[in-house]
Design a protein around this motif. Structure first.
Motif: not given
Length: 176
Positions: A161-174
Protein backbone atom coordinates in the motif's frame (compact mmCIF):
# COMPACT_ATOMS: atom_id res chain seq x y z
CA UNK A 1 16.63 -1.31 -12.70
CA UNK A 2 14.96 0.35 -9.72
CA UNK A 3 16.82 0.09 -6.42
CA UNK A 4 14.94 0.15 -3.14
CA UNK A 5 16.77 0.63 0.15
CA UNK A 6 15.20 -0.79 3.29
CA UNK A 7 16.22 1.09 6.42
CA UNK A 8 16.75 -2.07 8.46
CA UNK A 9 18.64 -5.35 8.44
CA UNK A 10 15.94 -7.10 10.48
CA UNK A 11 15.34 -10.41 8.66
CA UNK A 12 11.55 -10.16 9.07
CA UNK A 13 11.47 -6.72 7.44
CA UNK A 14 13.72 -7.92 4.62
CA UNK A 15 11.58 -11.01 4.03
CA UNK A 16 8.33 -9.01 4.08
CA UNK A 17 9.73 -6.49 1.60
CA UNK A 18 10.89 -9.27 -0.73
CA UNK A 19 7.48 -10.92 -0.55
CA UNK A 20 5.69 -7.64 -1.29
CA UNK A 21 7.94 -7.05 -4.31
CA UNK A 22 7.25 -10.61 -5.51
CA UNK A 23 3.49 -10.13 -5.16
CA UNK A 24 3.78 -6.91 -7.16
CA UNK A 25 5.97 -8.69 -9.73
CA UNK A 26 8.60 -5.99 -9.36
CA UNK A 27 12.10 -7.13 -10.15
CA UNK A 28 13.72 -4.35 -8.13
CA UNK A 29 17.07 -4.57 -6.40
CA UNK A 30 16.72 -4.55 -2.61
CA UNK A 31 19.45 -3.19 -0.37
CA UNK A 32 19.04 -3.60 3.39
CA UNK A 33 20.99 -1.15 5.51
CA UNK A 34 21.12 -0.44 9.24
CA UNK A 35 19.46 2.92 9.80
CA UNK A 36 18.67 4.47 13.16
CA UNK A 37 15.04 5.54 13.44
CA UNK A 38 15.92 8.68 15.39
CA UNK A 39 13.10 8.01 17.85
CA UNK A 40 12.88 6.16 21.16
CA UNK A 41 13.60 2.44 21.19
CA UNK A 42 9.85 1.95 21.67
CA UNK A 43 8.04 4.65 19.74
CA UNK A 44 4.58 5.75 20.80
CA UNK A 45 1.85 6.97 18.46
CA UNK A 46 3.11 9.70 16.09
CA UNK A 47 6.74 8.85 16.80
CA UNK A 48 6.16 5.63 14.86
CA UNK A 49 5.54 7.68 11.70
CA UNK A 50 8.60 9.82 12.39
CA UNK A 51 10.78 6.73 12.86
CA UNK A 52 9.53 5.07 9.67
CA UNK A 53 10.08 8.27 7.66
CA UNK A 54 13.57 8.75 9.12
CA UNK A 55 14.48 5.20 8.16
CA UNK A 56 13.22 5.69 4.58
CA UNK A 57 14.89 9.07 4.10
CA UNK A 58 18.21 8.02 5.59
CA UNK A 59 18.22 4.73 3.67
CA UNK A 60 18.19 6.73 0.42
CA UNK A 61 20.98 8.98 1.68
CA UNK A 62 23.10 6.03 2.80
CA UNK A 63 22.73 4.03 -0.41
CA UNK A 64 21.79 6.47 -3.19
CA UNK A 65 18.86 4.16 -3.99
CA UNK A 66 15.85 5.22 -6.05
CA UNK A 67 13.44 4.52 -3.20
CA UNK A 68 13.85 4.42 0.56
CA UNK A 69 11.55 2.24 2.64
CA UNK A 70 11.22 2.45 6.41
CA UNK A 71 9.24 0.15 8.66
CA UNK A 72 8.69 1.12 12.29
CA UNK A 73 6.61 -0.70 14.87
CA UNK A 74 4.95 1.30 17.59
CA UNK A 75 2.35 1.30 20.32
CA UNK A 76 -0.38 3.77 21.16
CA UNK A 77 -3.04 4.17 23.83
CA UNK A 78 -6.40 4.33 22.06
CA UNK A 79 -9.55 4.55 24.17
CA UNK A 80 -7.75 3.07 27.14
CA UNK A 81 -6.33 0.09 25.24
CA UNK A 82 -2.74 -0.17 24.09
CA UNK A 83 -2.47 -1.21 20.47
CA UNK A 84 0.54 -2.14 18.39
CA UNK A 85 0.98 -1.60 14.67
CA UNK A 86 3.61 -0.71 12.12
CA UNK A 87 4.05 2.24 9.81
CA UNK A 88 5.63 1.70 6.40
CA UNK A 89 6.99 4.87 4.82
CA UNK A 90 8.42 5.25 1.32
CA UNK A 91 10.29 8.15 -0.22
CA UNK A 92 11.69 8.43 -3.73
CA UNK A 93 14.88 10.27 -4.54
CA UNK A 94 12.62 12.80 -6.32
CA UNK A 95 10.84 13.48 -3.04
CA UNK A 96 7.56 11.59 -3.55
CA UNK A 97 6.39 10.33 -0.15
CA UNK A 98 3.70 7.92 0.93
CA UNK A 99 2.94 5.73 3.92
CA UNK A 100 0.62 2.98 5.05
CA UNK A 101 -0.24 1.42 8.38
CA UNK A 102 -0.50 -2.25 9.28
CA UNK A 103 -3.42 -3.81 11.04
CA UNK A 104 -3.36 -3.02 14.73
CA UNK A 105 -3.85 -5.37 17.63
CA UNK A 106 -4.42 -4.86 21.33
CA UNK A 107 -1.72 -5.76 23.79
CA UNK A 108 -2.32 -7.67 27.01
CA UNK A 109 -1.80 -5.77 30.25
CA UNK A 110 1.25 -7.89 31.15
CA UNK A 111 3.08 -6.65 28.04
CA UNK A 112 1.80 -3.08 28.44
CA UNK A 113 3.12 -2.99 32.00
CA UNK A 114 6.63 -3.87 30.81
CA UNK A 115 6.46 -1.34 27.97
CA UNK A 116 5.48 1.39 30.44
CA UNK A 117 8.55 0.39 32.48
CA UNK A 118 10.77 1.14 29.47
CA UNK A 119 10.92 -2.16 27.59
CA UNK A 120 10.29 -2.27 23.86
CA UNK A 121 7.49 -4.49 22.60
CA UNK A 122 9.86 -7.24 21.44
CA UNK A 123 11.64 -7.36 24.79
CA UNK A 124 8.36 -7.37 26.70
CA UNK A 125 7.00 -10.17 24.52
CA UNK A 126 10.16 -12.22 25.02
CA UNK A 127 9.86 -11.86 28.79
CA UNK A 128 6.17 -12.83 28.90
CA UNK A 129 6.41 -15.67 26.36
CA UNK A 130 9.91 -16.80 27.42
CA UNK A 131 11.27 -16.45 23.89
CA UNK A 132 14.47 -14.97 22.53
CA UNK A 133 14.58 -12.14 19.98
CA UNK A 134 11.03 -12.69 18.71
CA UNK A 135 11.21 -9.36 16.88
CA UNK A 136 13.42 -11.04 14.28
CA UNK A 137 10.95 -13.90 13.94
CA UNK A 138 7.21 -14.09 14.62
CA UNK A 139 7.00 -10.91 16.68
CA UNK A 140 4.45 -10.08 19.34
CA UNK A 141 1.60 -10.55 16.88
CA UNK A 142 2.77 -14.08 16.09
CA UNK A 143 3.12 -14.96 19.75
CA UNK A 144 -0.33 -13.55 20.54
CA UNK A 145 -2.08 -15.26 17.59
CA UNK A 146 -0.22 -18.58 17.72
CA UNK A 147 1.43 -17.59 14.43
CA UNK A 148 -1.84 -17.31 12.55
CA UNK A 149 -0.58 -13.80 11.77
CA UNK A 150 3.14 -13.30 12.19
CA UNK A 151 5.22 -10.15 11.93
CA UNK A 152 6.13 -10.76 8.28
CA UNK A 153 2.47 -11.20 7.32
CA UNK A 154 1.59 -8.02 9.22
CA UNK A 155 4.10 -6.02 7.15
CA UNK A 156 3.42 -7.24 3.60
CA UNK A 157 0.14 -5.39 2.97
CA UNK A 158 1.28 -1.97 4.19
CA UNK A 159 4.47 -2.30 2.14
CA UNK A 160 2.34 -2.85 -0.97
CA UNK A 161 0.00 0.00 0.00
CA UNK A 162 2.84 2.42 0.69
CA UNK A 163 4.50 1.58 -2.64
CA UNK A 164 1.44 1.74 -4.92
CA UNK A 165 1.78 5.37 -6.08
CA UNK A 166 5.41 4.73 -6.95
CA UNK A 167 5.00 1.46 -8.83
CA UNK A 168 1.91 2.78 -10.62
CA UNK A 169 3.92 5.80 -11.75
CA UNK A 170 6.79 3.63 -12.96
CA UNK A 171 4.72 0.87 -14.56
CA UNK A 172 1.69 2.77 -15.85
CA UNK A 173 3.25 6.20 -16.19
CA UNK A 174 0.44 7.66 -14.08
CA UNK A 175 0.87 10.40 -11.53
CA UNK A 176 0.10 10.19 -7.85
Amino acid sequence: MVTIALGSKNPVKISATKEALEILRLNWDLIATDIDSGVDKQPFCDQTYVGARNRALNAIKATNADIGLGIEGGVCNVYGKFIANAVVYVITKEGVENFAISSSFTLPSSIVSLILQGKELGEASDIIFKTINSKTKEGAVGLLTNNIIDRKTLYVQPIILALYPIYNTIINNTLF
